[in-house]
Enzyme design. Sequence first.
Site, short mmCIF file in Angstrom:
data_model
loop_
_atom_site.label_atom_id
_atom_site.label_comp_id
_atom_site.label_asym_id
_atom_site.label_seq_id
_atom_site.Cartn_x
_atom_site.Cartn_y
_atom_site.Cartn_z
N GLU A 175 0.82 -1.22 0.00
CA GLU A 175 0.00 0.00 0.00
C GLU A 175 0.85 1.27 0.00
OE1 GLU A 175 -2.76 0.44 3.29
OE2 GLU A 175 -3.59 2.27 2.44
N LYS A 217 -2.45 -1.95 -3.24
CA LYS A 217 -3.51 -1.10 -2.66
C LYS A 217 -3.14 0.37 -2.84
CE LYS A 217 -6.00 -0.16 1.64
NZ LYS A 217 -6.75 -0.76 2.72
N SER A 259 -9.93 4.14 0.18
CA SER A 259 -10.87 5.23 -0.12
C SER A 259 -10.25 6.59 0.18
CB SER A 259 -12.21 5.03 0.59
OG SER A 259 -12.07 4.95 1.99
N GLY A 260 -9.35 6.67 1.11
CA GLY A 260 -8.49 7.84 1.28
C GLY A 260 -9.15 9.15 1.67
P1 13P Z 1 -9.49 4.30 3.95
O1 13P Z 1 -10.29 3.54 2.93
O2 13P Z 1 -10.30 4.91 5.03
O3 13P Z 1 -8.53 5.26 3.30
O4 13P Z 1 -8.60 3.23 4.71
C1 13P Z 1 -7.96 2.27 3.98
C2 13P Z 1 -6.71 1.89 4.63
O5 13P Z 1 -6.51 0.74 4.95
C3 13P Z 1 -5.70 2.94 4.88
O6 13P Z 1 -4.48 2.35 5.21
#
Ligand code: 13P
Length: 336
Positions: A175, A217, A259-260
């Site tokens: 990620e 991710k 989703s960020g």
């Molecule tokens: P969000 O979808 O809230 O950004 O979280 C995903 C996530 O795992 C962040 O590390």
Amino acid sequence: MSELNKIALKIISDGKGILAADESNGTMTRRLKDVNINSTPENRLLFRETLFTSKSMREYIGGVILYDETINQTTSSGKSIPHLISSSDTLPGIKVDIGAKDLANSSGEKVTEGLDGLRERLIKYYELGARFTKWRGVYIIKDKFPSKLAINSNAHALARYSALVQESGMVPIVEPEVLMDGDHSAEICLNKTSEVIRKCFDELILHKVDLSGIILKPNMILAGNKSKSKISNEEVCMKTIECLKNSVPSEVPGIAFLSGGQSEIEATENLNLINKNNNTNFIMTYSFGRALQQSALKIWSKNTKDTLATQNTFNHRVKMCSLAARGKWTIELENK
Ligand code: 13P
């Protein structure tokens, strides 16, 4: 097909995606405080247990990412959390980094830590039932950032992490998150995200990571949240596909977006468009935290004992995301 590739495909195939419920205690405390709930281990467990026992888990959630506290917790029915998750034929996963720390000689940037003792921790997590893991590198866009130093050091850590995770028989989620904070354009986000992802793959290849046994991710390509130049969902979709097509090797089985900070609907709509226009061989699905849990958390906070109301809200959100992962979501279905 390797065992790791099989695990990756089980998590993300057939419209399934990932529930990112791995908020650290610090982050979860902020989320609970926002809805006036005390952040105790019991309350954190209760909310998560409510989600994990929802009926949508079996149909739409291929994997759940847990935090260290949660993977060690036992539910009210006496089952361990990993056991509860597996009973819906969903795979338990675990966040294994220990967070983003200040990067020396680059004021304002971060490097993610957690490699020390990781091999030993992975053995323990595997025994607890985990079959995949997560490590998040975080990058900011601002002036000369992300710097080469941040791009290189985070890519190096992600690659060393991935190699160790595969050695332990688990699938690493890689990620690299380029944050949406700032006033940058989507074009800049596209260029920077592409550079970040390419460097990650250079390092993964150098460290001999089996690319068919990882899940990427990334962030979607968005304009900064303070940018004056708003872009359409269609542009988000086209730029996101362009970025991934040009920077991800074809062996990678799938991409599960974070989703960020997008709203639930925004993230769902963008994922739907990406899948409608997906001209790559990658599976494109969700690994959402906030965009899967936000509404459910609000409902739960009103009456933490009303399991049904929380689960109904969560089931709807998960179903919408799964439709989007197949390019079959519509606003009419959303509002039905
Ligand atoms: P969000 O979808 O809230 O950004 O979280 C995903 C996530 O795992 C962040 O590390």
